[in-house]
Design a protein around this motif. Structure first.
Motif, PDB file in Angstrom:
ATOM      1  N   UNK A   1       0.837  -1.187   0.000  1.00 44.15           N
ATOM      2  CA  UNK A   1       0.000   0.000   0.000  1.00 44.15           C
ATOM      3  C   UNK A   1       0.880   1.248   0.000  1.00 44.15           C
ATOM      4  N   UNK A   2       0.469   2.210  -0.783  1.00 44.36           N
ATOM      5  CA  UNK A   2       1.186   3.474  -0.892  1.00 44.36           C
ATOM      6  C   UNK A   2       0.413   4.553  -0.145  1.00 44.36           C
ATOM      7  N   UNK A   3       1.129   5.427   0.530  1.00 40.26           N
ATOM      8  CA  UNK A   3       0.491   6.536   1.226  1.00 40.26           C
ATOM      9  C   UNK A   3       0.423   7.757   0.319  1.00 40.26           C
ATOM     10  N   UNK A   4      -0.657   8.478   0.431  1.00 37.01           N
ATOM     11  CA  UNK A   4      -0.846   9.704  -0.339  1.00 37.01           C
ATOM     12  C   UNK A   4       0.197  10.735   0.097  1.00 37.01           C
ATOM     13  N   UNK A   5       0.884  11.361  -0.866  1.00 40.65           N
ATOM     14  CA  UNK A   5       1.883  12.369  -0.502  1.00 40.65           C
ATOM     15  C   UNK A   5       1.267  13.678   0.003  1.00 40.65           C
ATOM     16  N   UNK A   6      -0.042  13.820  -0.132  1.00 38.68           N
ATOM     17  CA  UNK A   6      -0.729  15.019   0.345  1.00 38.68           C
ATOM     18  C   UNK A   6      -1.273  14.830   1.762  1.00 38.68           C
ATOM     19  N   UNK A   7      -2.033  13.748   1.962  1.00 38.84           N
ATOM     20  CA  UNK A   7      -2.731  13.572   3.240  1.00 38.84           C
ATOM     21  C   UNK A   7      -2.294  12.330   4.019  1.00 38.84           C
ATOM     22  N   UNK A   8      -1.498  11.468   3.387  1.00 38.82           N
ATOM     23  CA  UNK A   8      -1.011  10.276   4.069  1.00 38.82           C
ATOM     24  C   UNK A   8      -1.972   9.102   4.084  1.00 38.82           C
ATOM     25  N   UNK A   9      -3.128   9.272   3.476  1.00 39.35           N
ATOM     26  CA  UNK A   9      -4.130   8.197   3.479  1.00 39.35           C
ATOM     27  C   UNK A   9      -3.989   7.311   2.242  1.00 39.35           C
ATOM     28  N   UNK A  10      -5.014   6.535   1.951  1.00 37.05           N
ATOM     29  CA  UNK A  10      -4.965   5.549   0.867  1.00 37.05           C
ATOM     30  C   UNK A  10      -5.544   6.073  -0.452  1.00 37.05           C
ATOM     31  N   UNK A  11      -5.044   7.178  -0.923  1.00 39.91           N
ATOM     32  CA  UNK A  11      -5.558   7.797  -2.150  1.00 39.91           C
ATOM     33  C   UNK A  11      -4.925   7.232  -3.422  1.00 39.91           C
ATOM     34  N   UNK A  12      -3.825   6.528  -3.284  1.00 39.36           N
ATOM     35  CA  UNK A  12      -3.137   5.973  -4.450  1.00 39.36           C
ATOM     36  C   UNK A  12      -3.913   4.759  -4.954  1.00 39.36           C
ATOM     37  N   UNK A  13      -4.203   4.748  -6.238  1.00 41.92           N
ATOM     38  CA  UNK A  13      -4.948   3.657  -6.863  1.00 41.92           C
ATOM     39  C   UNK A  13      -3.975   2.509  -7.160  1.00 41.92           C
ATOM     40  N   UNK A  14      -4.094   1.443  -6.397  1.00 43.58           N
ATOM     41  CA  UNK A  14      -3.174   0.299  -6.528  1.00 43.58           C
ATOM     42  C   UNK A  14      -3.239  -0.332  -7.921  1.00 43.58           C
ATOM     43  N   UNK A  15      -4.424  -0.394  -8.494  1.00 38.03           N
ATOM     44  CA  UNK A  15      -4.564  -0.961  -9.840  1.00 38.03           C
ATOM     45  C   UNK A  15      -3.806  -0.103 -10.854  1.00 38.03           C
ATOM     46  N   UNK A  16      -3.898   1.211 -10.704  1.00 39.62           N
ATOM     47  CA  UNK A  16      -3.176   2.116 -11.600  1.00 39.62           C
ATOM     48  C   UNK A  16      -1.667   1.946 -11.438  1.00 39.62           C
ATOM     49  N   UNK A  17      -1.219   1.750 -10.212  1.00 35.23           N
ATOM     50  CA  UNK A  17       0.207   1.515  -9.952  1.00 35.23           C
ATOM     51  C   UNK A  17       0.662   0.253 -10.677  1.00 35.23           C
ATOM     52  N   UNK A  18      -0.089  -0.820 -10.527  1.00 37.80           N
ATOM     53  CA  UNK A  18       0.285  -2.090 -11.152  1.00 37.80           C
ATOM     54  C   UNK A  18       0.311  -1.999 -12.675  1.00 37.80           C
ATOM     55  N   UNK A  19      -0.685  -1.349 -13.244  1.00 34.58           N
ATOM     56  CA  UNK A  19      -0.732  -1.182 -14.703  1.00 34.58           C
ATOM     57  C   UNK A  19       0.455  -0.342 -15.166  1.00 34.58           C
ATOM     58  N   UNK A  20       0.707   0.750 -14.468  1.00 36.08           N
ATOM     59  CA  UNK A  20       1.816   1.628 -14.840  1.00 36.08           C
ATOM     60  C   UNK A  20       3.156   0.896 -14.766  1.00 36.08           C
ATOM     61  N   UNK A  21       3.396   0.184 -13.678  1.00 36.40           N
ATOM     62  CA  UNK A  21       4.679  -0.500 -13.518  1.00 36.40           C
ATOM     63  C   UNK A  21       4.877  -1.581 -14.583  1.00 36.40           C
ATOM     64  N   UNK A  22       3.812  -2.255 -14.962  1.00 32.84           N
ATOM     65  CA  UNK A  22       3.906  -3.246 -16.048  1.00 32.84           C
ATOM     66  C   UNK A  22       4.237  -2.553 -17.368  1.00 32.84           C
ATOM     67  N   UNK A  23       3.565  -1.439 -17.614  1.00 33.24           N
ATOM     68  CA  UNK A  23       3.762  -0.702 -18.856  1.00 33.24           C
ATOM     69  C   UNK A  23       5.179  -0.124 -18.948  1.00 33.24           C
ATOM     70  N   UNK A  24       5.672   0.415 -17.858  1.00 32.50           N
ATOM     71  CA  UNK A  24       6.973   1.080 -17.886  1.00 32.50           C
ATOM     72  C   UNK A  24       8.124   0.076 -18.014  1.00 32.50           C
ATOM     73  N   UNK A  25       7.862  -1.186 -17.716  1.00 31.33           N
ATOM     74  CA  UNK A  25       8.879  -2.225 -17.943  1.00 31.33           C
ATOM     75  C   UNK A  25       9.318  -2.219 -19.404  1.00 31.33           C
ATOM     76  N   UNK A  26       8.369  -2.044 -20.304  1.00 28.73           N
ATOM     77  CA  UNK A  26       8.673  -2.004 -21.746  1.00 28.73           C
ATOM     78  C   UNK A  26       9.563  -0.814 -22.075  1.00 28.73           C
ATOM     79  N   UNK A  27       9.302   0.318 -21.418  1.00 27.28           N
ATOM     80  CA  UNK A  27      10.141   1.489 -21.668  1.00 27.28           C
ATOM     81  C   UNK A  27      11.594   1.161 -21.343  1.00 27.28           C
TER      82      UNK A  27
END
Length: 98
Positions: A1-27
């Motif tokens: 789980x990632x903490x929000x850099x603004x409020x410290x809560x759970x605002x980061x979308x884990x699914x978006x993180x996973x999709x992004x990290x998979x995509x950036x592997x190709x880069x």
């Protein structure tokens, strides 16, 4: 789980993180560090959420895999990760030249 850099809560979308990290592997597989073309040289920062309290956009660095507050600098297409100092491209939709 990632903490929000603004409020410290759970605002980061884990699914978006996973999709992004998979995509950036190709880069990284095809990255051209010697290129004069910015988007071939530096990875695009990941847009992974929005703070539920402030509405601030949240970016993710593919190098340190830490979220940070979205920002931009006028007339620039790259930013620096505040956590690790790596250079990242801004998404084309977030660039402003006015």
């Amino acid at each position: 789980m990632y903490n929000c850099p603004y409020c410290g809560k759970d605002c980061v979308n884990e699914a978006a993180v996973n999709i992004y990290l998979k995509m950036v592997e190709k880069f990284f597989k095809y990255q051209n560090k010697g290129s004069d073309i910015t988007f071939e040289k530096y990875p695009t920062v990941g847009e992974v959420g929005e703070c539920k309290e402030t509405g601030g956009r949240i970016y993710l660095c593919p190098y340190c895999k830490k979220p940070f507050k979205a920002y931009y600098e006028k007339d620039k297409v790259v930013i620096t990760c505040p956590n690790c100092g790596e250079t990242l491209c801004l998404p084309a939709t977030n660039r402003t030249f006015c």
